[in-house]
Design a protein around this motif. Structure first.
Motif, PDB file in Angstrom:
ATOM      1  N   SER A  90       0.804  -1.077  -0.005  1.00  0.00           N
ATOM      2  CA  SER A  90       0.190  -0.117  -0.072  1.00  0.00           C
ATOM      3  C   SER A  90       0.820   1.194   0.018  1.00  0.00           C
ATOM      4  O   SER A  90       2.011   1.407   0.605  1.00  0.00           O
ATOM      5  CB  SER A  90      -0.822   0.172   1.212  1.00  0.00           C
ATOM      6  OG  SER A  90      -1.753  -1.024   1.156  1.00  0.00           O
ATOM      7  N   PRO A  91       0.373   2.494  -0.486  1.00  0.00           N
ATOM      8  CA  PRO A  91       1.219   3.539  -0.515  1.00  0.00           C
ATOM      9  C   PRO A  91       1.089   4.124   0.688  1.00  0.00           C
ATOM     10  O   PRO A  91       0.613   3.945   1.559  1.00  0.00           O
ATOM     11  CB  PRO A  91       0.652   4.419  -1.910  1.00  0.00           C
ATOM     12  CG  PRO A  91      -0.965   3.903  -1.638  1.00  0.00           C
ATOM     13  CD  PRO A  91      -0.857   2.440  -1.324  1.00  0.00           C
ATOM     14  N   ALA A  92       2.015   5.293   0.949  1.00  0.00           N
ATOM     15  CA  ALA A  92       1.904   6.010   2.111  1.00  0.00           C
ATOM     16  C   ALA A  92       1.561   7.365   1.695  1.00  0.00           C
ATOM     17  O   ALA A  92       2.518   8.372   1.627  1.00  0.00           O
ATOM     18  CB  ALA A  92       3.349   5.842   2.957  1.00  0.00           C
ATOM     19  N   CYS A  93       0.480   7.786   1.235  1.00  0.00           N
ATOM     20  CA  CYS A  93       0.148   8.952   0.453  1.00  0.00           C
ATOM     21  C   CYS A  93      -1.192   9.769   1.076  1.00  0.00           C
ATOM     22  O   CYS A  93      -1.221  10.935   0.906  1.00  0.00           O
ATOM     23  CB  CYS A  93      -0.073   8.756  -0.850  1.00  0.00           C
ATOM     24  SG  CYS A  93       1.506   8.318  -1.728  1.00  0.00           S
ATOM     25  N   ILE A  94      -2.196   8.956   1.194  1.00  0.00           N
ATOM     26  CA  ILE A  94      -3.398   9.577   1.950  1.00  0.00           C
ATOM     27  C   ILE A  94      -3.882   8.906   3.169  1.00  0.00           C
ATOM     28  O   ILE A  94      -4.075   7.771   3.265  1.00  0.00           O
ATOM     29  CB  ILE A  94      -4.616   9.466   0.921  1.00  0.00           C
ATOM     30  CG1 ILE A  94      -4.479  10.325  -0.208  1.00  0.00           C
ATOM     31  CG2 ILE A  94      -5.852  10.022   1.746  1.00  0.00           C
ATOM     32  CD1 ILE A  94      -5.492  10.205  -1.377  1.00  0.00           C
ATOM     33  N   TYR A  95      -3.651   9.660   4.287  1.00  0.00           N
ATOM     34  CA  TYR A  95      -3.843   8.882   5.690  1.00  0.00           C
ATOM     35  C   TYR A  95      -5.323   8.340   5.740  1.00  0.00           C
ATOM     36  O   TYR A  95      -6.284   9.167   5.203  1.00  0.00           O
ATOM     37  CB  TYR A  95      -3.840   9.905   6.600  1.00  0.00           C
ATOM     38  CG  TYR A  95      -4.243   9.315   8.123  1.00  0.00           C
ATOM     39  CD1 TYR A  95      -3.265   8.864   8.780  1.00  0.00           C
ATOM     40  CD2 TYR A  95      -5.216   9.817   8.599  1.00  0.00           C
ATOM     41  CE1 TYR A  95      -3.527   8.198   9.959  1.00  0.00           C
ATOM     42  CE2 TYR A  95      -5.719   9.359  10.010  1.00  0.00           C
ATOM     43  CZ  TYR A  95      -4.718   8.467  10.816  1.00  0.00           C
ATOM     44  OH  TYR A  95      -5.256   8.241  11.912  1.00  0.00           O
ATOM     45  N   GLY A  96      -5.421   7.250   6.019  1.00  0.00           N
ATOM     46  CA  GLY A  96      -6.701   6.679   6.087  1.00  0.00           C
ATOM     47  C   GLY A  96      -7.366   5.974   5.001  1.00  0.00           C
ATOM     48  O   GLY A  96      -8.474   5.336   4.631  1.00  0.00           O
ATOM     49  N   PHE A  97      -6.504   6.102   3.842  1.00  0.00           N
ATOM     50  CA  PHE A  97      -7.201   5.816   2.366  1.00  0.00           C
ATOM     51  C   PHE A  97      -6.115   5.165   1.547  1.00  0.00           C
ATOM     52  O   PHE A  97      -6.173   5.390   0.299  1.00  0.00           O
ATOM     53  CB  PHE A  97      -7.945   7.239   1.648  1.00  0.00           C
ATOM     54  CG  PHE A  97      -8.709   6.693   0.612  1.00  0.00           C
ATOM     55  CD1 PHE A  97     -10.156   6.423   0.883  1.00  0.00           C
ATOM     56  CD2 PHE A  97      -8.550   6.692  -0.752  1.00  0.00           C
ATOM     57  CE1 PHE A  97     -11.066   6.100   0.151  1.00  0.00           C
ATOM     58  CE2 PHE A  97      -9.377   6.270  -1.751  1.00  0.00           C
ATOM     59  CZ  PHE A  97     -10.667   5.942  -1.473  1.00  0.00           C
ATOM     60  N   ASN A  98      -5.279   4.255   2.198  1.00  0.00           N
ATOM     61  CA  ASN A  98      -4.176   4.009   1.194  1.00  0.00           C
ATOM     62  C   ASN A  98      -4.345   2.413   0.960  1.00  0.00           C
ATOM     63  O   ASN A  98      -3.727   1.976  -0.017  1.00  0.00           O
ATOM     64  CB  ASN A  98      -2.879   3.835   2.166  1.00  0.00           C
ATOM     65  CG  ASN A  98      -2.370   5.292   2.323  1.00  0.00           C
ATOM     66  OD1 ASN A  98      -2.073   6.197   1.208  1.00  0.00           O
ATOM     67  ND2 ASN A  98      -1.708   5.870   3.236  1.00  0.00           N
TER      68      ASN A  98
END
Length: 326
Positions: A90-98
């Motif tokens: 998973s990316p680390a780009c949108i908190y709570g929506f990765n």
């Protein structure tokens, strides 16, 4: 196509072919659009793609404490694309929506009055997004293709830019960062790029499962004695896999190839879509428990466990080791 420092650089035609032949075990539901903000165009010198990408990785790892660079892809002003972290992660780009997302970072600061995106980068952003939509059989809408600006930075709640949001991917990203501007300006370009594409035949998914071990090897047949599939990364803990065939305690996780995993290292999950405008996620089974996050309408979750006790539902979302309740 050139590789350096753990990244591969493509032009748009090369990456379209690469994506068409891509084999990803985990289920992909969303594409995120971002801008880097910094570095911006002033940092790009036409030949320093790898240096900029490595600098971003080093910052993400040493400063943020992440396992790798945050994004899966970075687009550049000359139309080039560099790969980032593994698509199995998973990316680390949108908190709570990765979870179940692919992150595209577009190098530049696309707020009004800052960088004006080049025609080459515009074409690349559109065609890269379209290629991913084709690969993962996406419907072109603002539930599947999302902007960072639409999510609250602290809670991860999707509020479409109402409070405590970044401007990312920029207030002038394809005419604006609002949902309506995305739907009016950006999504039609994605649809146009796919107009000439013959729809793929969709093979029904029998069910979804979650990986419950650190690494799950993918083999060429339904047997532990079978060789690992070449050119495929192992599935990782928490990944949601699609099951197309079941045989002798093994699952085939590809609709077009003999890619098998041992079923005993997975847990069945069910796929649900939120039908409320906002669905709160709490630390315990009741409204008295603290709210820890929220889900927006049409957002999808995979639920490994549901327990009914006094009309209260217990959910464990996306293979998390913590228990959350809706």
């Amino acid at each position: 196509m050139i590789s350096k420092s753990g990244f591969t650089k493509f032009n748009i035609s090369e990456i379209e072919e690469w994506i068409a032949n891509l084999r990803v075990a985990k289920t992909i539901l969303y594409i995120q659009q971002h801008h880097t903000w910094n570095p911006s165009y002033i940092s790009f010198h036409n030949n320093n793609h790898f240096e900029l990408q490595l600098a971003m990785k080093n910052y993400h790892v040493s400063h943020n404490g992440w396992m790798d660079i945050g994004q899966h892809f970075t687009t550049f002003p000359d139309g080039s694309i560099l790969t980032g972290r593994s698509l199995e992660q998973s990316p680390a780009c949108i908190y709570g929506f990765n979870a179940n997302a692919i992150c595209i970072e577009n190098l530049g600061n696309f707020d009004l009055g800052k960088d004006t995106m080049t025609a080459a980068q515009q074409e690349t952003v559109v065609r890269l997004t379209a290629a991913l939509c084709k690969k993962f059989n996406f419907t072109i809408n603002s539930d599947r293709i999302v902007y960072h600006h639409w999510f609250n930075l602290l809670t991860g709640e999707r509020n479409n830019g109402a409070k405590n949001n970044k401007s990312c991917p920029g207030t002038n990203f394809f005419g604006g960062n609002k949902v309506a501007e995305c739907e009016e300006n950006f999504l039609p370009l994605i649809a146009d790029a796919l107009n000439a594409v013959v729809p793929l035949t969709v093979i029904p998914v029998l069910k979804y499962v979650c990986v419950i071990v650190s690494i799950l090897n993918i083999r060429a047949d339904a047997s532990a004695k079978s060789k690992k599939v070449k050119g495929r990364e192992a599935a990782v803990s928490g990944a949601i896999l699609r099951v197309y065939e079941i045989k002798n305690g093994w699952y085939r996780i590809s609709s077009s190839a003999n890619d098998w995993v041992n079923a005993s290292y997975t847990k069945d999950v069910k796929r649900y879509s939120v039908n409320a405008d906002v669905l709160n996620v709490r630390s315990g089974p009741g409204t008295a428990y603290p709210k820890v996050a929220s889900l927006s309408k049409n957002q999808e979750v995979f639920v490994p466990k549901k327990k009914i006790t006094d009309i209260k539902f217990r959910w464990i979302i996306n293979g998390s080791k913590k228990s959350f309740y809706l």
